[in-house]
Scaffold this motif. Structure first.
Motif, PDB file in Angstrom:
ATOM      1  N   UNK A 136      49.038  -2.070  42.172  1.00 52.12           N
ATOM      2  CA  UNK A 136      48.443  -3.273  42.748  1.00 52.12           C
ATOM      3  C   UNK A 136      47.688  -4.093  41.703  1.00 52.12           C
ATOM      4  N   UNK A 137      47.477  -3.528  40.510  1.00 52.11           N
ATOM      5  CA  UNK A 137      46.759  -4.241  39.458  1.00 52.11           C
ATOM      6  C   UNK A 137      46.654  -3.380  38.222  1.00 52.11           C
ATOM      7  N   UNK A 138      45.931  -3.887  37.219  1.00 53.29           N
ATOM      8  CA  UNK A 138      45.788  -3.107  35.999  1.00 53.29           C
ATOM      9  C   UNK A 138      44.448  -3.370  35.330  1.00 53.29           C
ATOM     10  N   UNK A 139      44.065  -2.399  34.478  1.00 48.67           N
ATOM     11  CA  UNK A 139      42.843  -2.472  33.676  1.00 48.67           C
ATOM     12  C   UNK A 139      43.230  -2.129  32.239  1.00 48.67           C
ATOM     13  N   UNK A 140      42.821  -2.956  31.280  1.00 44.80           N
ATOM     14  CA  UNK A 140      43.087  -2.654  29.873  1.00 44.80           C
ATOM     15  C   UNK A 140      42.059  -1.626  29.410  1.00 44.80           C
ATOM     16  N   UNK A 141      42.471  -0.352  29.426  1.00 42.31           N
ATOM     17  CA  UNK A 141      41.510   0.722  29.147  1.00 42.31           C
ATOM     18  C   UNK A 141      41.177   0.831  27.668  1.00 42.31           C
ATOM     19  N   UNK A 142      42.202   0.863  26.816  1.00 35.87           N
ATOM     20  CA  UNK A 142      42.014   0.824  25.366  1.00 35.87           C
ATOM     21  C   UNK A 142      42.975  -0.219  24.816  1.00 35.87           C
ATOM     22  N   UNK A 143      42.933  -0.432  23.496  1.00 38.40           N
ATOM     23  CA  UNK A 143      43.852  -1.408  22.905  1.00 38.40           C
ATOM     24  C   UNK A 143      45.309  -0.985  23.055  1.00 38.40           C
ATOM     25  N   UNK A 144      45.530   0.331  23.246  1.00 37.34           N
ATOM     26  CA  UNK A 144      46.896   0.855  23.353  1.00 37.34           C
ATOM     27  C   UNK A 144      47.316   1.035  24.805  1.00 37.34           C
ATOM     28  N   UNK A 145      46.398   1.520  25.642  1.00 41.02           N
ATOM     29  CA  UNK A 145      46.759   1.944  27.002  1.00 41.02           C
ATOM     30  C   UNK A 145      46.272   0.960  28.053  1.00 41.02           C
ATOM     31  N   UNK A 146      47.234   0.519  28.884  1.00 41.26           N
ATOM     32  CA  UNK A 146      46.881  -0.264  30.066  1.00 41.26           C
ATOM     33  C   UNK A 146      46.918   0.681  31.269  1.00 41.26           C
ATOM     34  N   UNK A 147      45.777   0.850  31.901  1.00 43.02           N
ATOM     35  CA  UNK A 147      45.704   1.717  33.084  1.00 43.02           C
ATOM     36  C   UNK A 147      46.205   0.928  34.300  1.00 43.02           C
ATOM     37  N   UNK A 148      47.256   1.450  34.938  1.00 45.78           N
ATOM     38  CA  UNK A 148      47.826   0.782  36.103  1.00 45.78           C
ATOM     39  C   UNK A 148      47.179   1.357  37.354  1.00 45.78           C
ATOM     40  N   UNK A 149      46.621   0.514  38.144  1.00 44.00           N
ATOM     41  CA  UNK A 149      45.925   0.954  39.362  1.00 44.00           C
ATOM     42  C   UNK A 149      46.946   1.062  40.490  1.00 44.00           C
ATOM     43  N   UNK A 150      47.162   2.294  40.951  1.00 42.53           N
ATOM     44  CA  UNK A 150      48.200   2.576  41.946  1.00 42.53           C
ATOM     45  C   UNK A 150      47.580   2.923  43.293  1.00 42.53           C
ATOM     46  N   UNK A 151      48.350   2.659  44.352  1.00 40.35           N
ATOM     47  CA  UNK A 151      47.931   3.142  45.671  1.00 40.35           C
ATOM     48  C   UNK A 151      48.050   4.663  45.682  1.00 40.35           C
ATOM     49  N   UNK A 152      47.064   5.362  46.229  1.00 38.91           N
ATOM     50  CA  UNK A 152      47.153   6.827  46.281  1.00 38.91           C
ATOM     51  C   UNK A 152      48.327   7.277  47.149  1.00 38.91           C
ATOM     52  N   UNK A 153      48.895   8.464  46.885  1.00 40.94           N
ATOM     53  CA  UNK A 153      49.962   8.994  47.734  1.00 40.94           C
ATOM     54  C   UNK A 153      49.505   9.092  49.187  1.00 40.94           C
ATOM     55  N   UNK A 154      50.418   8.767  50.109  1.00 43.25           N
ATOM     56  CA  UNK A 154      50.111   8.859  51.527  1.00 43.25           C
ATOM     57  C   UNK A 154      49.440   7.636  52.103  1.00 43.25           C
ATOM     58  N   UNK A 155      49.303   6.575  51.307  1.00 43.47           N
ATOM     59  CA  UNK A 155      48.633   5.357  51.769  1.00 43.47           C
ATOM     60  C   UNK A 155      49.625   4.195  51.705  1.00 43.47           C
ATOM     61  N   UNK A 156      49.730   3.419  52.765  1.00 40.51           N
ATOM     62  CA  UNK A 156      50.598   2.231  52.766  1.00 40.51           C
ATOM     63  C   UNK A 156      50.067   1.230  53.783  1.00 40.51           C
ATOM     64  N   UNK A 157      50.533   0.001  53.676  1.00 43.23           N
ATOM     65  CA  UNK A 157      50.089  -1.038  54.593  1.00 43.23           C
ATOM     66  C   UNK A 157      50.229  -2.419  53.978  1.00 43.23           C
ATOM     67  N   UNK A 158      49.400  -3.374  54.468  1.00 42.93           N
ATOM     68  CA  UNK A 158      49.429  -4.753  53.984  1.00 42.93           C
ATOM     69  C   UNK A 158      48.090  -5.075  53.329  1.00 42.93           C
ATOM     70  N   UNK A 159      48.147  -5.688  52.147  1.00 47.96           N
ATOM     71  CA  UNK A 159      46.912  -6.038  51.444  1.00 47.96           C
ATOM     72  C   UNK A 159      46.184  -7.144  52.207  1.00 47.96           C
ATOM     73  N   UNK A 160      44.972  -6.830  52.633  1.00 48.12           N
ATOM     74  CA  UNK A 160      44.168  -7.827  53.351  1.00 48.12           C
ATOM     75  C   UNK A 160      43.439  -8.714  52.362  1.00 48.12           C
ATOM     76  N   UNK A 161      42.928  -8.094  51.297  1.00 49.05           N
ATOM     77  CA  UNK A 161      42.274  -8.858  50.225  1.00 49.05           C
ATOM     78  C   UNK A 161      42.347  -8.078  48.924  1.00 49.05           C
ATOM     79  N   UNK A 162      42.441  -8.806  47.813  1.00 49.59           N
ATOM     80  CA  UNK A 162      42.454  -8.212  46.477  1.00 49.59           C
ATOM     81  C   UNK A 162      41.932  -9.277  45.523  1.00 49.59           C
ATOM     82  N   UNK A 163      40.971  -8.902  44.677  1.00 51.21           N
ATOM     83  CA  UNK A 163      40.249  -9.898  43.889  1.00 51.21           C
ATOM     84  C   UNK A 163      40.130  -9.473  42.434  1.00 51.21           C
ATOM     85  N   UNK A 164      40.414 -10.396  41.526  1.00 45.12           N
ATOM     86  CA  UNK A 164      40.184 -10.136  40.097  1.00 45.12           C
ATOM     87  C   UNK A 164      38.691 -10.161  39.813  1.00 45.12           C
TER      88      UNK A 164
END
Length: 591
Positions: A136-164
C-alpha cells in the motif's frame, strides 16, 4: 491471561503450576522482574517454560503470568542495520537503558524504535480494493533498501483513507474497511509469530544461482536462489569466514546474519567489518542491507533456540516484499545443543547422542522455510529466501546426528576439510566430497549468462581433480618420476586449478570477490594451458619445458587483476601462452 507460581527451577527451565488456561508456545513473564519465557510443555495445570534470560535467584512460589500470545517479532521500518539478541531485543537500546554493555535481566525495550519518524509514501489511494500482502506504500529505510509496507496476512478490504506523511511505526497510515463493515487501522509495523512460516501463494522451482563471488562455490558447487546449503567442518577449518564471505558478497538484496551460540569476538568482527565494507553493487556500506542477530555463547542457552526462528521470520518478511534474501545461520549445531539441553531438563527420552527424537523434524521445519515463491498480493511478486547453515560437528565427525540430519534436508554440501586448512588452502572446501544437487537446474542459466561452454569447462575441471586424486596414490607409492609425461602434465594442470583457481584470499582487496565473467576467463586460461600443452606433448615437446613455462606465473597471478582490467590482461596472457607453446613445439621440430 493465566497466572501461576513457580514449582521448580532447573537452569533455563522453569516449571509453573496453576497454568491450566495457558497455551503451548505462549510467552510468559516470570517473577516480578518480568523475565521473558515461552511455554514448551503442558501437563495438567503445570507448564514447562524455557526462560530466555538468566534464572539465578528465582525461587518456588514466585509468580508467572502468561501474555496469551505466542513469541512474535515486530516487522517494519528500522530492521535494517539493527543488531538484535535472540528474541529481537535491540542490543544498542538495551545498552542505553542499562548504561552497560552487559545484558541485564528484565529489560523491556521495544524491537523497533518508537521515537524514529519515517516518511511514508502511498502506492494506493482511497477507494482501492486491497488484499493480504498487497503493497500500500513504501518507506525509504536506507539508501539501498526501500521498505514496502504490506497489508498483513489475513487482512483485506477497501482503503477508506491513506495519507502521505511522517509517521512513527505505531502510527496509523491507512484505514481499511473490511468485508464486515468494520474499520481496521494499518500501521507501518506488523507482528508475526516466529514459529509459523509466513504464507505465500505458490512455491517455484529454484532455477537461478545465488552468485557469491567465491570461485569454488560458483563454479563447482553452486547454490540456487531460494536454495539451502550446509557448511559442516571441524574447528579451525574456516566455517565462519565462509559465512562472512557469503554475507558480504552474495547476490542478495537483503542479508540476515544469525550468530547462534558463536564466540563473542567473532560477532565483534562482524560488527566492526560490515559497516566499513562497501557493497559491490551500490558502493554504500554493507550494513545498509543487513540485519544482525547476535546470540553469543555466553548468552542464555534457551535464546539460541529462538534466535534461529527470529532470523528466518525477519528474512521471510523481506522475501514477501519481492526481495532476494540470504540468511546465514552460524551455527545450527549450537542451536541443536540448546534443544538437547532443554530436552534433557524436560526429562524426555533421548535419541542418538542425547539429542531429542524430534531433532530432524525441527531442522526440516527451519530449512523448509527457504524457497523461491510467488508472494501474497497482486502482481505475481517473486521473492527468494536462501538459507546457508554452518554445522560444527564435534571433532569434525560428520557422521554425528546434526550433520546427518542436515544433509538429508539440504541440496548443497560444502565439506570443509581440516587437512586443506592445515595446508593453508582456503576456502578449505573439499572438491572430492562436496556436492550440489542444483547443477542440473542451473546449467542452462550458466551457459546462457556466464559463458556458452561454462558447464563443459566445469566438467573438465572436476575430471582433472578426480584424476589427480587417483594419480596421487601412485605418486605416494613410487614418486612423481614414475609417472608418464601425460600423467605428469595432468598433475600440473590439476595443481594449477587448485592453487591458481580454487584458492581464494578472503582478505585480499581484489581476490576476495570474483565475478562470473572473471571466473570464466580464469577457467579458460587454466584449461587452455592443459589442452595446448597436451597437444604439444603429443607432437614430442618436453614435459619439463611445458611445466616450467614463464607464462604459468602470470596465469597464477591473474586472480589479483582488478575486474576492470581482466579482459585486457586475459588476452595478453593467452597470447603469451600460445607464443611460448609455439616456441617449445618449434624447438622440438628444429631439433
Amino acid at each position: 491471561m493465566s497466572e501461576g507460581t513457580i514449582k521448580k527451577v532447573a537452569g533455563p527451565l522453569v516449571v509453573a503450576r496453576g497454568m491450566r488456561d495457558a497455551n503451548m508456545f505462549d510467552v510468559v513473564h516470570v517473577s516480578d522482574q518480568k523475565l521473558i519465557g515461552e511455554i514448551i510443555e503442558i501437563r495438567g495445570d503445570e507448564a514447562s517454560i524455557q526462560v530466555y534470560e538468566e534464572t539465578s535467584g528465582l525461587a518456588p512460589g514466585t509468580p508467572v503470568v502468561s501474555t496469551g500470545a505466542p513469541m512474535s517479532v515486530e516487522l517494519g521500518p528500522g530492521l535494517i542495520g539493527s543488531i538484535y539478541d535472540g528474541i529481537q531485543r535491540p542490543l544498542d537500546d538495551i545498552m542505553k537503558v542499562t548504561g552497560s554493555n552487559l545484558l541485564h535481566r528484565g529489560v523491556d525495550v521495544p524491537s523497533l524504535k518508537r521515537d524514529h519518524v519515517w516518511h511514508f509514501v502511498p502506492d494506493k489511494k482511497a477507494g482501492d480494493r486491497v488484499s493480504s500482502g498487497d503493497i500500500i506504500g513504501h518507506v525509504q529505510e536506507t539508501r539501498i533498501v526501500m521498505q514496502k509496507i504490506m497489508l498483513p496476512p489475513g487482512v483485506s478490504g477497501t482503503l477508506k483513507e491513506i495519507t502521505e506523511g511522517d509517521y512513527r511505526v505505531t502510527d496509523t497510515v491507512a484505514v481499511l474497511t473490511q468485508a464486515d463493515g468494520s474499520d481496521k487501522p494499518i500501521t507501518l509495523m506488523q507482528k508475526w509469530p516466529v514459529r509459523r512460516g509466513r504464507p505465500y501463494q505458490k512455491k517455484l522451482s529454484p532455477n537461478r544461482p545465488l552468485v557469491t563471488g567465491q570461485r569454488i562455490i560458483d563454479t563447482l558447487f553452486p547454490i540456487a536462489k531460494g536454495g539451502v546449503a550446509a557448511v559442516p567442518g571441524p574447528f579451525g577449518s574456516g566455517k565462519t569466514v565462509v559465512q562472512h564471505q557469503l554475507a558480504k558478497w552474495a547476490d542478495a538484496d537483503i542479508v540476515v546474519y544469525i550468530g547462534c551460540g558463536e564466540r563473542g569476538n567473532e560477532m565483534t568482527d562482524v560488527l566492526n567489518e560490515f559497516p566499513e565494507l562497501k557493497d559491490p553493487k551500490t558502493g554504500y556500506s554493507l550494513m545498509e542491507r543487513t540485519v544482525l542477530i547476535a546470540n553469543t555463547s555466553d548468552m542464555p542457552v534457551a535464546a539460541r533456540e529462538a534466535s534461529i526462528y527470529t532470523g528466518i521470520t525477519i528474512a521471510e518478511y523481506f522475501r514477501d516484499m519481492g526481495y532476494s534474501v540470504a540468511l546465514m545461520a552460524d551455527s545450527t549445531s549450537r542451536w541443536a545443543e540448546a534443544l538437547r539441553e532443554m530436552s534433557g531438563r524436560l526429562e524426555e527420552m533421548p535419541g542418538e547422542e542425547g539429542y531429542p527424537a524430534y531433532l530432524s523434524s525441527r531442522l526440516a521445519q527451519f530449512y523448509e522455510r527457504a524457497g523461491r515463491v510467488i508472494t501474497l498480493g497482486s502482481g505475481d511478486r517473486e521473492g527468494t529466501l536462501s538459507v546457508i547453515g554452518a554445522v560444527s560437528p564435534a571433532g569434525g565427525d560428520i557422521s554425528e546426528p546434526v550433520t546427518q540430519a542436515t544433509l538429508r534436508i539440504v541440496k548443497v554440501f560444502w565439506s570443509l576439510d581440516a587437512n586443506l586448512a592445515y595446508k593453508r588452502h582456503f576456502p578449505a572446501i573439499n572438491w572430492l566430497t562436496s556436492y550440489s544437487l542444483y547443477l542440473d537446474s542451473l546449467g542452462d542459466w550458466f551457459n546462457q549468462n556466464a559463458g556458452e561452454d561454462w558447464m563443459q569447462m566445469r566438467g573438465d575441471i572436476m575430471r582433472l581433480l578426480h584424476d589427480e586424486s587417483e594419480l596421487n596414490e601412485m605418486v605416494q607409492l613410487v614418486g612423481m618420476d614414475a609417472l608418464s609425461a601425460p600423467d605428469r602434465l595432468k598433475m600440473e594442470a590439476a595443481r594449477s586449478i587448485r592453487e591458481d583457481y580454487l584458492q581464494q584470499n578472503a582478505f585480499h582487496e581484489v581476490d576476495t570477490y570474483a565475478s562470473l565473467h572473471k571466473q570464466y576467463l580464469m577457467m579458460q586460461m587454466v584449461l587452455s594451458y592443459y589442452k595446448l600443452s597436451k597437444q604439444a606433448l603429443e607432437q614430442g615437446a618436453s614435459v619439463d619445458k611445458l611445466v616450467s613455462m614463464p607464462v604459468r606465473e602470470k596465469i597464477g597471478r591473474f586472480k589479483y587483476t582488478p575486474e576492470d582490467g581482466a579482459d585486457a590482461s586475459s588476452r595478453q596472457v593467452m597470447r603469451e601462452l600460445h607464443i611460448e607453446i609455439g616456441d617449445i613445439t618449434a624447438a622440438k621440430e628444429d631439433f
